[in-house]
Design an enzyme around this catalytic site. Structure first.
Site, PDB file in Angstrom:
ATOM      1  N   TYR A 179       0.832  -1.206   0.000  1.00 40.77           N
ATOM      2  CA  TYR A 179       0.000   0.000   0.000  1.00 40.77           C
ATOM      3  C   TYR A 179       0.874   1.266   0.000  1.00 40.77           C
ATOM      4  O   TYR A 179       2.077   1.191  -0.251  1.00 40.77           O
ATOM      5  CB  TYR A 179      -0.989  -0.050   1.166  1.00 40.77           C
ATOM      6  CG  TYR A 179      -1.944  -1.219   1.024  1.00 40.77           C
ATOM      7  CD1 TYR A 179      -2.798  -1.302  -0.073  1.00 40.77           C
ATOM      8  CD2 TYR A 179      -1.969  -2.262   1.946  1.00 40.77           C
ATOM      9  CE1 TYR A 179      -3.659  -2.387  -0.247  1.00 40.77           C
ATOM     10  CE2 TYR A 179      -2.832  -3.351   1.789  1.00 40.77           C
ATOM     11  CZ  TYR A 179      -3.669  -3.401   0.691  1.00 40.77           C
ATOM     12  OH  TYR A 179      -4.517  -4.477   0.511  1.00 40.77           O
ATOM     13  N   ARG A 317      -6.127 -15.587  10.208  1.00 39.71           N
ATOM     14  CA  ARG A 317      -7.193 -16.491   9.755  1.00 39.71           C
ATOM     15  C   ARG A 317      -7.722 -17.395  10.870  1.00 39.71           C
ATOM     16  O   ARG A 317      -8.929 -17.625  10.964  1.00 39.71           O
ATOM     17  CB  ARG A 317      -6.694 -17.296   8.554  1.00 39.71           C
ATOM     18  CG  ARG A 317      -6.590 -16.418   7.310  1.00 39.71           C
ATOM     19  CD  ARG A 317      -5.730 -17.037   6.230  1.00 39.71           C
ATOM     20  NE  ARG A 317      -4.311 -17.001   6.575  1.00 39.71           N
ATOM     21  CZ  ARG A 317      -3.334 -17.310   5.747  1.00 39.71           C
ATOM     22  NH1 ARG A 317      -3.624 -17.658   4.514  1.00 39.71           N
ATOM     23  NH2 ARG A 317      -2.083 -17.255   6.137  1.00 39.71           N
TER      24      ARG A 317
HETATM   25  C1  LIG Z   1      -9.358 -11.709   5.074  1.00 38.37           C
HETATM   26  C2  LIG Z   1      -8.036 -11.063   5.383  1.00 38.37           C
HETATM   27  C3  LIG Z   1      -7.966  -9.698   5.535  1.00 38.37           C
HETATM   28  C4  LIG Z   1      -6.749  -9.073   5.844  1.00 38.37           C
HETATM   29  N1  LIG Z   1      -6.719  -7.721   6.054  1.00 38.37           N
HETATM   30  C5  LIG Z   1      -5.580  -7.117   6.462  1.00 38.37           C
HETATM   31  C6  LIG Z   1      -5.574  -5.740   6.825  1.00 38.37           C
HETATM   32  O1  LIG Z   1      -6.601  -5.046   6.832  1.00 38.37           O
HETATM   33  N2  LIG Z   1      -4.386  -5.197   7.196  1.00 38.37           N
HETATM   34  C7  LIG Z   1      -3.226  -5.930   7.240  1.00 38.37           C
HETATM   35  O2  LIG Z   1      -2.166  -5.389   7.586  1.00 38.37           O
HETATM   36  N3  LIG Z   1      -3.228  -7.250   6.927  1.00 38.37           N
HETATM   37  C8  LIG Z   1      -4.365  -7.856   6.578  1.00 38.37           C
HETATM   38  N4  LIG Z   1      -4.374  -9.212   6.344  1.00 38.37           N
HETATM   39  C9  LIG Z   1      -3.172 -10.009   6.649  1.00 38.37           C
HETATM   40  C10 LIG Z   1      -3.276 -10.578   8.081  1.00 38.37           C
HETATM   41  O3  LIG Z   1      -3.169  -9.521   9.034  1.00 38.37           O
HETATM   42  C11 LIG Z   1      -2.157 -11.607   8.394  1.00 38.37           C
HETATM   43  O4  LIG Z   1      -0.914 -10.983   8.309  1.00 38.37           O
HETATM   44  C12 LIG Z   1      -2.182 -12.795   7.446  1.00 38.37           C
HETATM   45  O5  LIG Z   1      -3.491 -13.327   7.356  1.00 38.37           O
HETATM   46  C13 LIG Z   1      -1.214 -13.889   7.910  1.00 38.37           C
HETATM   47  O6  LIG Z   1      -1.520 -14.334   9.214  1.00 38.37           O
HETATM   48  P1  LIG Z   1      -2.346 -15.724   9.461  1.00 38.37           P
HETATM   49  O7  LIG Z   1      -1.579 -16.819   8.786  1.00 38.37           O
HETATM   50  O8  LIG Z   1      -2.362 -15.895  10.972  1.00 38.37           O
HETATM   51  O9  LIG Z   1      -3.702 -15.553   8.874  1.00 38.37           O
HETATM   52  C14 LIG Z   1      -5.565  -9.844   5.997  1.00 38.37           C
HETATM   53  C15 LIG Z   1      -5.651 -11.219   5.818  1.00 38.37           C
HETATM   54  C16 LIG Z   1      -6.858 -11.842   5.529  1.00 38.37           C
HETATM   55  C17 LIG Z   1      -6.912 -13.353   5.401  1.00 38.37           C
END
Ligand SMILES: Cc1cc2nc3c(=O)[nH]c(=O)nc-3n(C[C@H](O)[C@H](O)[C@H](O)COP(=O)(O)O)c2cc1C
Length: 347
Positions: A179, A317
């Site tokens: 971004y 997630r």
């Molecule tokens: C549906 C979804 C929305 C996300 N929205 C954001 C967000 O608004 N800002 C951000 O920095 N990362 C966002 N991410 C990334 C997550 O914060 C996180 O870094 C990523 O899912 C990896 O972590 P996890 O394996 O525990 O899901 C998003 C991820 C998912 C799956």
């Protein structure tokens, strides 16, 4: 190794102590109303997760030109501030803590979100691909004028003050995931010749100016930042970008902010130019608190914290799929598996 490491309280700094080391990662959910304000459902959703050590909200735009997805909330109008106050009050009543993630998407947008105007960015460098879950194709943004860059820095500062008015415990600056801040940092997307481009220090200036302005507004203890030194989404690495990150982290050391947070989906990915993973790079260059994120499970995060690889873990997630994530980790219960269909409901 015991998972209980995750359940220990953690002193972030003299003014903020977290009740455990499990952070709810920022997760865009697209459930804001048409004024881009959160609602009762948002309050219920975050309150269900108030037993995490810290909630970081879904990315929240600092002005109208920062939008790139449908129904993402903002923190620039009186209505948005008032509605966020309902969310933060509910989280606090449930002994939770909550930071607001401040966001501007830059070129990762489409005129349909911007009253027909082109997305803005450091330079007019095309982005290819499609806005997720829509029919819209990305395109070539308009390069910001220098005074417009300063105006966006100011919008970040105002947004941080609004966040405090709305009852947040602090803010996380979204510098990750391709971004606007990321677009200024990378050579590929920053071809500017004013004070915001042309040298490593100049490419770092937009990010560091935002950090400085927000520290001045609300105090360093209340400020975190998310960074993606490993370019992995909507961004390309050019040799030398890693030096800009090292420079930014060196400067952040002096500023005593609350933490630096990895933005990546799978933190087992190693990048040649970083000499390891994104989190190992942040740990090497930043001497304060590091939050890791990216496909960690309870045990892998606890082991890594024990080994000193980072201090806190942000879970995305699995926390969408398990509002009771902390209880399940505490009781060693099996987690419900995440799947994308869970995004259609704000449970
Ligand atoms: C549906 C979804 C929305 C996300 N929205 C954001 C967000 O608004 N800002 C951000 O920095 N990362 C966002 N991410 C990334 C997550 O914060 C996180 O870094 C990523 O899912 C990896 O972590 P996890 O394996 O525990 O899901 C998003 C991820 C998912 C799956």
């Amino acid at each position: 190794m015991s998972k209980n490491k995750l359940l220990e309280s953690f002193k972030l700094n003299p003014s903020i102590t977290l009740k455990n080391r499990i952070i709810m990662a920022p997760l865009t959910r697209c459930f804001a109303d048409n004024d881009l304000a959160p609602n009762e459902l948002t309050a219920d959703y975050y309150t269900r997760r108030a037993d995490t050590g810290l909630i970081i909200t879904e990315a929240t735009i600092v002005n109208k030109s920062g939008q790139g997805y449908p129904n993402t909330p903002g923190i620039f109008s009186q209505k948005q501030i008032a509605k966020w106050k309902i969310v933060t009050d509910r989280v606090h009543q449930n002994r939770g803590k909550i930071f607001c993630q401040l966001w501007h998407v830059g070129r990762v947008s489409h005129p349909s979100y911007l009253d027909g105007n082109l997305p803005v960015a450091p330079s007019a460098v095309e982005l290819t691909g499609r806005v997720p879950r829509t029919k819209y194709e990305y395109g070539t943004p308009r390069a910001l004028e220098t005074d417009e860059v300063y105006a966006i820095v100011d919008d970040f500062k105002k947004a941080s003050l609004n966040a405090i008015k709305a009852g947040f415990d602090g803010v996380e600056i979204h510098g990750a995931n391709g971004y606007l801040l990321d677009q200024f940092i990378h050579q590929h997307t920053n071809l500017r010749t004013d004070e915001f481009g042309g040298s490593l220090e100049a490419r770092a200036k937009f990010t560091l100016d935002i950090v400085d302005q927000i520290i001045e507004a609300i105090g360093a203890d209340k400020v975190g930042i998310r960074l993606s030194p490993g370019a992995y989404v909507n961004q390309e690495n050019t040799k030398g970008d890693e030096d800009t990150y090292a420079y930014i982290l060196e400067k952040l050391n002096e500023k005593k902010i609350a933490y630096v947070h990895t933005g990546i989906f799978d933190d087992s990915s190693s990048f040649d130019y970083l000499g390891g993973t994104s989190t190992s790079f942040l740990r090497k260059h930043f001497r304060g608190n590091v939050i890791a994120s990216g496909s960690y499970k309870g045990t892998s995060a606890a082991d890594a914290i024990n080994d000193g690889k980072f201090d806190l873990i942000a879970v995305g997630r699995d926390i969408i799929a398990n509002p009771d994530y902390v209880t399940k980790i505490t009781n060693n219960e099996k987690l419900t598996e995440y799947n994308q269909s869970m995004l259609t409901e704000l449970y």
